[in-house]
Design a protein around this motif. Structure first.
Motif, PDB file in Angstrom:
ATOM      1  N   PHE A  72     -45.312 -14.066  25.231  1.00 12.68           N
ATOM      2  CA  PHE A  72     -45.028 -12.742  25.790  1.00 12.68           C
ATOM      3  C   PHE A  72     -45.725 -12.551  27.139  1.00 12.68           C
ATOM      4  O   PHE A  72     -45.170 -11.955  28.062  1.00 12.68           O
ATOM      5  CB  PHE A  72     -45.477 -11.644  24.823  1.00 12.68           C
ATOM      6  CG  PHE A  72     -44.446 -11.275  23.807  1.00 12.68           C
ATOM      7  CD1 PHE A  72     -43.232 -10.714  24.182  1.00 12.68           C
ATOM      8  CD2 PHE A  72     -44.675 -11.481  22.451  1.00 12.68           C
ATOM      9  CE1 PHE A  72     -42.271 -10.375  23.253  1.00 12.68           C
ATOM     10  CE2 PHE A  72     -43.716 -11.143  21.510  1.00 12.68           C
ATOM     11  CZ  PHE A  72     -42.515 -10.584  21.903  1.00 12.68           C
ATOM     12  N   LEU A  73     -46.951 -13.076  27.263  1.00 11.02           N
ATOM     13  CA  LEU A  73     -47.704 -12.905  28.501  1.00 11.02           C
ATOM     14  C   LEU A  73     -47.119 -13.711  29.654  1.00 11.02           C
ATOM     15  O   LEU A  73     -47.053 -13.229  30.789  1.00 11.02           O
ATOM     16  CB  LEU A  73     -49.166 -13.313  28.280  1.00 11.02           C
ATOM     17  CG  LEU A  73     -49.994 -12.392  27.381  1.00 11.02           C
ATOM     18  CD1 LEU A  73     -51.379 -12.978  27.156  1.00 11.02           C
ATOM     19  CD2 LEU A  73     -50.112 -10.990  27.994  1.00 11.02           C
ATOM     20  N   PHE A  74     -46.682 -14.940  29.371  1.00 13.29           N
ATOM     21  CA  PHE A  74     -46.267 -15.833  30.450  1.00 13.29           C
ATOM     22  C   PHE A  74     -44.752 -15.953  30.624  1.00 13.29           C
ATOM     23  O   PHE A  74     -44.279 -16.287  31.704  1.00 13.29           O
ATOM     24  CB  PHE A  74     -46.852 -17.234  30.220  1.00 13.29           C
ATOM     25  CG  PHE A  74     -48.329 -17.307  30.443  1.00 13.29           C
ATOM     26  CD1 PHE A  74     -48.842 -17.532  31.709  1.00 13.29           C
ATOM     27  CD2 PHE A  74     -49.217 -17.135  29.391  1.00 13.29           C
ATOM     28  CE1 PHE A  74     -50.211 -17.595  31.923  1.00 13.29           C
ATOM     29  CE2 PHE A  74     -50.590 -17.197  29.589  1.00 13.29           C
ATOM     30  CZ  PHE A  74     -51.088 -17.420  30.863  1.00 13.29           C
ATOM     31  N   VAL A  75     -44.001 -15.709  29.558  1.00  8.67           N
ATOM     32  CA  VAL A  75     -42.545 -15.866  29.635  1.00  8.67           C
ATOM     33  C   VAL A  75     -41.828 -14.525  29.541  1.00  8.67           C
ATOM     34  O   VAL A  75     -40.736 -14.353  30.060  1.00  8.67           O
ATOM     35  CB  VAL A  75     -42.040 -16.813  28.513  1.00  8.67           C
ATOM     36  CG1 VAL A  75     -40.538 -17.027  28.621  1.00  8.67           C
ATOM     37  CG2 VAL A  75     -42.751 -18.154  28.588  1.00  8.67           C
ATOM     38  N   GLY A  76     -42.444 -13.560  28.866  1.00 10.59           N
ATOM     39  CA  GLY A  76     -41.773 -12.284  28.634  1.00 10.59           C
ATOM     40  C   GLY A  76     -40.957 -12.329  27.363  1.00 10.59           C
ATOM     41  O   GLY A  76     -41.268 -13.069  26.437  1.00 10.59           O
ATOM     42  N   LYS A  77     -39.887 -11.560  27.325  1.00 14.87           N
ATOM     43  CA  LYS A  77     -39.083 -11.442  26.109  1.00 14.87           C
ATOM     44  C   LYS A  77     -37.917 -12.433  26.062  1.00 14.87           C
ATOM     45  O   LYS A  77     -37.064 -12.340  25.175  1.00 14.87           O
ATOM     46  CB  LYS A  77     -38.531 -10.019  25.992  1.00 14.87           C
ATOM     47  CG  LYS A  77     -39.614  -8.946  25.899  1.00 14.87           C
ATOM     48  CD  LYS A  77     -38.996  -7.560  25.836  1.00 14.87           C
ATOM     49  CE  LYS A  77     -40.065  -6.479  25.773  1.00 14.87           C
ATOM     50  NZ  LYS A  77     -39.475  -5.110  25.716  1.00 14.87           N
ATOM     51  N   SER A  78     -37.892 -13.387  26.987  1.00 12.35           N
ATOM     52  CA  SER A  78     -36.714 -14.240  27.111  1.00 12.35           C
ATOM     53  C   SER A  78     -36.547 -15.234  25.972  1.00 12.35           C
ATOM     54  O   SER A  78     -35.489 -15.843  25.848  1.00 12.35           O
ATOM     55  CB  SER A  78     -36.754 -14.999  28.444  1.00 12.35           C
ATOM     56  OG  SER A  78     -37.908 -15.810  28.530  1.00 12.35           O
ATOM     57  N   PHE A  79     -37.592 -15.449  25.139  1.00 15.11           N
ATOM     58  CA  PHE A  79     -37.390 -16.399  24.052  1.00 15.11           C
ATOM     59  C   PHE A  79     -36.713 -15.781  22.839  1.00 15.11           C
ATOM     60  O   PHE A  79     -36.480 -16.458  21.855  1.00 15.11           O
ATOM     61  CB  PHE A  79     -38.685 -17.126  23.646  1.00 15.11           C
ATOM     62  CG  PHE A  79     -39.880 -16.254  23.418  1.00 15.11           C
ATOM     63  CD1 PHE A  79     -40.862 -16.171  24.379  1.00 15.11           C
ATOM     64  CD2 PHE A  79     -40.050 -15.550  22.235  1.00 15.11           C
ATOM     65  CE1 PHE A  79     -41.990 -15.399  24.164  1.00 15.11           C
ATOM     66  CE2 PHE A  79     -41.164 -14.791  22.020  1.00 15.11           C
ATOM     67  CZ  PHE A  79     -42.142 -14.705  22.994  1.00 15.11           C
ATOM     68  N   GLY A  80     -36.365 -14.518  22.880  1.00 17.05           N
ATOM     69  CA  GLY A  80     -35.432 -13.957  21.920  1.00 17.05           C
ATOM     70  C   GLY A  80     -36.031 -13.371  20.651  1.00 17.05           C
ATOM     71  O   GLY A  80     -37.050 -13.832  20.148  1.00 17.05           O
TER      72      GLY A  80
END
Length: 286
Positions: A72-80
Protein backbone atom coordinates in the motif's frame (compact mmCIF):
# COMPACT_ATOMS: atom_id res chain seq x y z
CA UNK A 1 -25.97 -2.36 -7.83
CA UNK A 2 -28.50 -4.81 -9.27
CA UNK A 3 -29.13 -8.36 -8.07
CA UNK A 4 -27.32 -9.90 -11.03
CA UNK A 5 -24.16 -7.94 -10.25
CA UNK A 6 -24.35 -8.85 -6.56
CA UNK A 7 -24.84 -12.54 -7.41
CA UNK A 8 -21.83 -12.39 -9.75
CA UNK A 9 -19.63 -10.85 -7.05
CA UNK A 10 -20.79 -13.41 -4.45
CA UNK A 11 -20.07 -16.25 -6.88
CA UNK A 12 -16.61 -14.86 -7.66
CA UNK A 13 -15.65 -14.44 -4.01
CA UNK A 14 -17.06 -17.85 -3.10
CA UNK A 15 -14.78 -19.30 -5.79
CA UNK A 16 -11.83 -17.35 -4.39
CA UNK A 17 -12.65 -18.54 -0.87
CA UNK A 18 -12.77 -22.20 -1.90
CA UNK A 19 -9.48 -21.90 -3.80
CA UNK A 20 -7.81 -20.17 -0.85
CA UNK A 21 -9.04 -22.75 1.68
CA UNK A 22 -7.79 -25.60 -0.53
CA UNK A 23 -4.37 -23.91 -0.46
CA UNK A 24 -4.58 -23.51 3.30
CA UNK A 25 -5.31 -27.22 3.86
CA UNK A 26 -2.38 -28.29 1.69
CA UNK A 27 0.00 -25.78 3.27
CA UNK A 28 -0.95 -26.33 6.92
CA UNK A 29 -1.45 -30.09 7.08
CA UNK A 30 1.20 -31.22 4.59
CA UNK A 31 3.72 -28.45 3.85
CA UNK A 32 4.23 -26.96 7.29
CA UNK A 33 4.33 -30.26 9.20
CA UNK A 34 7.04 -31.65 6.91
CA UNK A 35 9.04 -28.39 6.73
CA UNK A 36 8.86 -28.33 2.94
CA UNK A 37 10.30 -25.05 1.62
CA UNK A 38 9.00 -24.49 -1.93
CA UNK A 39 9.66 -20.77 -1.96
CA UNK A 40 7.20 -17.91 -1.58
CA UNK A 41 5.92 -16.54 1.71
CA UNK A 42 4.99 -19.94 3.14
CA UNK A 43 8.45 -21.22 2.20
CA UNK A 44 10.02 -18.27 4.03
CA UNK A 45 7.76 -18.97 7.01
CA UNK A 46 8.80 -22.63 7.17
CA UNK A 47 12.46 -21.64 6.89
CA UNK A 48 12.32 -18.92 9.58
CA UNK A 49 10.30 -21.13 11.93
CA UNK A 50 13.33 -23.45 12.06
CA UNK A 51 15.37 -20.93 14.04
CA UNK A 52 12.80 -18.62 15.68
CA UNK A 53 10.16 -19.04 18.39
CA UNK A 54 7.32 -18.41 15.92
CA UNK A 55 5.32 -21.09 14.13
CA UNK A 56 5.12 -21.19 10.33
CA UNK A 57 1.43 -20.19 10.53
CA UNK A 58 2.19 -17.11 12.62
CA UNK A 59 5.13 -16.15 10.43
CA UNK A 60 2.97 -16.41 7.30
CA UNK A 61 0.48 -14.03 8.90
CA UNK A 62 3.22 -11.58 9.92
CA UNK A 63 5.02 -11.61 6.56
CA UNK A 64 1.82 -11.26 4.52
CA UNK A 65 0.55 -8.38 6.63
CA UNK A 66 3.91 -6.61 6.39
CA UNK A 67 3.94 -7.08 2.61
CA UNK A 68 0.39 -5.70 2.34
CA UNK A 69 1.37 -2.60 4.31
CA UNK A 70 4.53 -2.14 2.25
CA UNK A 71 2.49 -2.72 -0.91
CA UNK A 72 0.00 0.00 0.00
CA UNK A 73 2.85 2.40 0.82
CA UNK A 74 4.90 1.84 -2.33
CA UNK A 75 2.42 0.60 -4.95
CA UNK A 76 -0.93 1.95 -3.77
CA UNK A 77 -4.17 0.11 -4.44
CA UNK A 78 -3.16 -1.24 -7.85
CA UNK A 79 -2.64 -4.82 -6.67
CA UNK A 80 -6.39 -5.24 -6.35
CA UNK A 81 -9.10 -6.01 -3.82
CA UNK A 82 -9.16 -9.71 -4.67
CA UNK A 83 -5.46 -10.16 -3.92
CA UNK A 84 -5.86 -8.35 -0.59
CA UNK A 85 -8.87 -10.52 0.27
CA UNK A 86 -7.07 -13.76 -0.56
CA UNK A 87 -3.88 -12.73 1.26
CA UNK A 88 -5.77 -11.83 4.45
CA UNK A 89 -8.02 -14.91 4.29
CA UNK A 90 -5.07 -17.28 3.85
CA UNK A 91 -3.07 -15.65 6.63
CA UNK A 92 -5.98 -15.66 9.07
CA UNK A 93 -7.03 -19.22 8.20
CA UNK A 94 -3.49 -20.56 8.73
CA UNK A 95 -3.19 -18.68 12.02
CA UNK A 96 -6.58 -19.96 13.24
CA UNK A 97 -5.71 -23.56 12.30
CA UNK A 98 -2.46 -23.21 14.23
CA UNK A 99 -4.45 -22.26 17.34
CA UNK A 100 -7.38 -24.70 17.15
CA UNK A 101 -5.58 -27.70 15.63
CA UNK A 102 -1.87 -27.49 16.53
CA UNK A 103 0.35 -30.05 14.83
CA UNK A 104 3.82 -30.99 16.00
CA UNK A 105 4.46 -33.83 13.54
CA UNK A 106 3.27 -35.02 10.11
CA UNK A 107 -0.14 -36.65 9.77
CA UNK A 108 1.34 -39.92 8.48
CA UNK A 109 4.65 -41.76 8.27
CA UNK A 110 4.60 -41.54 4.45
CA UNK A 111 6.61 -38.46 3.42
CA UNK A 112 6.16 -39.10 -0.32
CA UNK A 113 2.37 -39.23 0.07
CA UNK A 114 2.40 -36.04 2.11
CA UNK A 115 4.71 -34.40 -0.43
CA UNK A 116 2.20 -35.15 -3.19
CA UNK A 117 -0.60 -33.42 -1.26
CA UNK A 118 1.73 -30.57 -0.25
CA UNK A 119 2.30 -29.86 -3.95
CA UNK A 120 -1.10 -30.72 -5.43
CA UNK A 121 -3.49 -28.93 -3.07
CA UNK A 122 -1.70 -25.53 -3.06
CA UNK A 123 -1.23 -25.85 -6.84
CA UNK A 124 -4.94 -26.51 -7.31
CA UNK A 125 -5.83 -23.56 -5.08
CA UNK A 126 -3.34 -21.28 -6.86
CA UNK A 127 -4.71 -22.35 -10.25
CA UNK A 128 -8.24 -21.42 -9.12
CA UNK A 129 -6.98 -18.00 -8.00
CA UNK A 130 -5.14 -17.39 -11.26
CA UNK A 131 -8.24 -18.49 -13.16
CA UNK A 132 -10.19 -15.79 -11.29
CA UNK A 133 -7.43 -13.25 -12.06
CA UNK A 134 -6.31 -13.05 -8.43
CA UNK A 135 -3.28 -14.19 -6.48
CA UNK A 136 -2.38 -15.05 -2.91
CA UNK A 137 -0.39 -11.84 -2.50
CA UNK A 138 2.91 -12.40 -0.72
CA UNK A 139 5.80 -12.36 -3.17
CA UNK A 140 3.45 -11.10 -5.91
CA UNK A 141 3.28 -7.82 -4.00
CA UNK A 142 7.07 -7.81 -3.75
CA UNK A 143 7.20 -8.31 -7.53
CA UNK A 144 4.98 -5.26 -8.07
CA UNK A 145 7.24 -3.12 -5.89
CA UNK A 146 10.37 -4.29 -7.73
CA UNK A 147 8.69 -3.69 -11.09
CA UNK A 148 7.75 -0.14 -10.14
CA UNK A 149 11.09 0.95 -8.70
CA UNK A 150 13.74 -1.15 -10.45
CA UNK A 151 14.65 -2.45 -13.89
CA UNK A 152 15.23 -5.97 -12.62
CA UNK A 153 13.79 -8.97 -14.41
CA UNK A 154 11.02 -9.76 -11.90
CA UNK A 155 10.57 -13.42 -12.85
CA UNK A 156 14.29 -14.13 -12.53
CA UNK A 157 14.57 -12.17 -9.27
CA UNK A 158 11.71 -14.04 -7.60
CA UNK A 159 13.04 -17.36 -8.89
CA UNK A 160 16.42 -16.57 -7.31
CA UNK A 161 14.67 -15.84 -4.00
CA UNK A 162 12.74 -19.13 -4.21
CA UNK A 163 15.89 -21.09 -5.05
CA UNK A 164 17.75 -19.43 -2.17
CA UNK A 165 14.99 -20.38 0.29
CA UNK A 166 15.06 -23.95 -0.98
CA UNK A 167 18.87 -24.21 -0.78
CA UNK A 168 18.95 -22.86 2.78
CA UNK A 169 16.43 -25.60 3.71
CA UNK A 170 19.29 -28.10 3.32
CA UNK A 171 21.21 -26.38 6.11
CA UNK A 172 18.21 -25.85 8.40
CA UNK A 173 16.32 -29.16 8.00
CA UNK A 174 18.81 -31.56 6.42
CA UNK A 175 19.25 -33.18 3.00
CA UNK A 176 16.00 -35.22 3.00
CA UNK A 177 13.76 -32.18 3.53
CA UNK A 178 15.99 -30.12 1.25
CA UNK A 179 15.65 -32.60 -1.61
CA UNK A 180 11.87 -32.74 -1.14
CA UNK A 181 11.86 -28.93 -1.26
CA UNK A 182 13.84 -28.86 -4.50
CA UNK A 183 11.46 -31.40 -6.03
CA UNK A 184 8.49 -29.31 -4.86
CA UNK A 185 9.91 -26.12 -6.35
CA UNK A 186 10.48 -27.83 -9.70
CA UNK A 187 7.04 -29.46 -9.70
CA UNK A 188 4.92 -26.55 -8.44
CA UNK A 189 4.91 -24.37 -11.55
CA UNK A 190 4.32 -27.29 -13.90
CA UNK A 191 1.45 -28.49 -11.70
CA UNK A 192 -0.22 -25.05 -11.62
CA UNK A 193 0.04 -24.70 -15.39
CA UNK A 194 -1.39 -28.18 -15.89
CA UNK A 195 -4.32 -27.58 -13.53
CA UNK A 196 -5.16 -24.21 -15.16
CA UNK A 197 -5.07 -25.79 -18.60
CA UNK A 198 -7.41 -28.60 -17.55
CA UNK A 199 -9.79 -26.23 -15.76
CA UNK A 200 -10.15 -24.11 -18.90
CA UNK A 201 -10.12 -26.98 -21.39
CA UNK A 202 -12.72 -26.63 -24.14
CA UNK A 203 -13.47 -28.59 -27.30
CA UNK A 204 -13.16 -26.92 -30.69
CA UNK A 205 -15.36 -28.56 -33.33
CA UNK A 206 -14.84 -28.42 -37.08
CA UNK A 207 -17.77 -30.24 -38.69
CA UNK A 208 -17.97 -30.81 -42.45
CA UNK A 209 -21.54 -31.76 -43.42
CA UNK A 210 -24.30 -31.41 -46.03
CA UNK A 211 -27.05 -29.96 -43.82
CA UNK A 212 -25.90 -27.69 -40.97
CA UNK A 213 -29.35 -26.56 -39.79
CA UNK A 214 -30.23 -29.49 -37.45
CA UNK A 215 -26.76 -29.38 -35.92
CA UNK A 216 -26.88 -25.62 -35.39
CA UNK A 217 -30.40 -25.86 -33.93
CA UNK A 218 -29.10 -28.40 -31.41
CA UNK A 219 -26.14 -26.15 -30.57
CA UNK A 220 -28.43 -23.14 -30.06
CA UNK A 221 -31.39 -24.71 -28.25
CA UNK A 222 -29.88 -27.60 -26.32
CA UNK A 223 -26.36 -26.40 -25.57
CA UNK A 224 -26.96 -22.63 -25.45
CA UNK A 225 -23.95 -22.01 -27.68
CA UNK A 226 -23.42 -20.48 -31.09
CA UNK A 227 -21.54 -21.45 -34.24
CA UNK A 228 -20.11 -20.12 -37.48
CA UNK A 229 -20.94 -21.64 -40.90
CA UNK A 230 -18.70 -21.58 -43.97
CA UNK A 231 -19.41 -22.61 -47.53
CA UNK A 232 -16.97 -25.22 -48.81
CA UNK A 233 -16.33 -27.57 -51.69
CA UNK A 234 -15.08 -31.15 -51.57
CA UNK A 235 -11.78 -31.54 -53.40
CA UNK A 236 -12.55 -35.01 -54.82
CA UNK A 237 -16.13 -34.85 -56.18
CA UNK A 238 -16.48 -31.05 -55.89
CA UNK A 239 -19.74 -31.39 -53.95
CA UNK A 240 -21.02 -28.42 -51.98
CA UNK A 241 -20.32 -28.74 -48.27
CA UNK A 242 -20.88 -26.69 -45.13
CA UNK A 243 -18.32 -26.26 -42.39
CA UNK A 244 -19.51 -25.57 -38.83
CA UNK A 245 -17.08 -24.08 -36.31
CA UNK A 246 -18.07 -24.07 -32.65
CA UNK A 247 -16.46 -24.24 -29.20
CA UNK A 248 -17.93 -25.60 -25.97
CA UNK A 249 -17.21 -27.16 -22.61
CA UNK A 250 -16.28 -30.82 -22.37
CA UNK A 251 -19.64 -32.09 -21.12
CA UNK A 252 -21.42 -30.23 -23.93
CA UNK A 253 -18.96 -31.63 -26.47
CA UNK A 254 -19.93 -35.19 -25.57
CA UNK A 255 -23.59 -34.41 -26.27
CA UNK A 256 -22.85 -32.67 -29.58
CA UNK A 257 -20.64 -35.48 -30.82
CA UNK A 258 -23.32 -38.04 -29.99
CA UNK A 259 -26.02 -35.96 -31.73
CA UNK A 260 -24.00 -35.53 -34.94
CA UNK A 261 -23.08 -39.22 -35.07
CA UNK A 262 -26.77 -40.14 -34.76
CA UNK A 263 -28.29 -37.50 -37.05
CA UNK A 264 -25.63 -37.17 -39.73
CA UNK A 265 -23.34 -40.22 -39.63
CA UNK A 266 -21.60 -39.14 -42.86
CA UNK A 267 -20.47 -35.84 -41.37
CA UNK A 268 -16.74 -35.40 -40.92
CA UNK A 269 -15.90 -34.22 -37.38
CA UNK A 270 -12.60 -32.85 -36.10
CA UNK A 271 -12.39 -32.17 -32.35
CA UNK A 272 -9.45 -30.25 -30.92
CA UNK A 273 -8.55 -29.40 -27.31
CA UNK A 274 -8.11 -25.72 -26.49
CA UNK A 275 -7.59 -24.03 -23.12
CA UNK A 276 -7.47 -20.43 -24.40
CA UNK A 277 -10.90 -19.40 -25.67
CA UNK A 278 -11.62 -15.68 -25.31
CA UNK A 279 -15.03 -14.32 -26.23
CA UNK A 280 -18.67 -14.17 -25.22
CA UNK A 281 -19.55 -17.07 -22.95
CA UNK A 282 -15.87 -17.84 -22.27
CA UNK A 283 -12.91 -16.06 -20.68
CA UNK A 284 -12.70 -12.29 -20.77
CA UNK A 285 -16.39 -11.63 -21.55
CA UNK A 286 -19.79 -12.29 -19.96
Amino acid sequence: MDKKKIASILKEYSYLTVGTLIMVVGIYFFKFTNNFCFGGVTGMAVLFSGFTIFSASDLTFIINMLLLVVGFLFVGKSFGVKTVYVSILMSVALSVLGKIYPLTKPLTNEPVLEFMFAVFLPSLGSAMLFDAEASSGGTDILAMILKKYTSLNIGVTLMIVDVAITVIAFAVYGPKTGLFSVAGLLTKTLMIDSVIENMNLCKYFTVVCDDPEPICDFIHKELDRSATIFNAEGSYQHNEKKIILTVMKRNQAVRLRKFIRQQQPNAFIMITNSSEIIGKGFRGMN
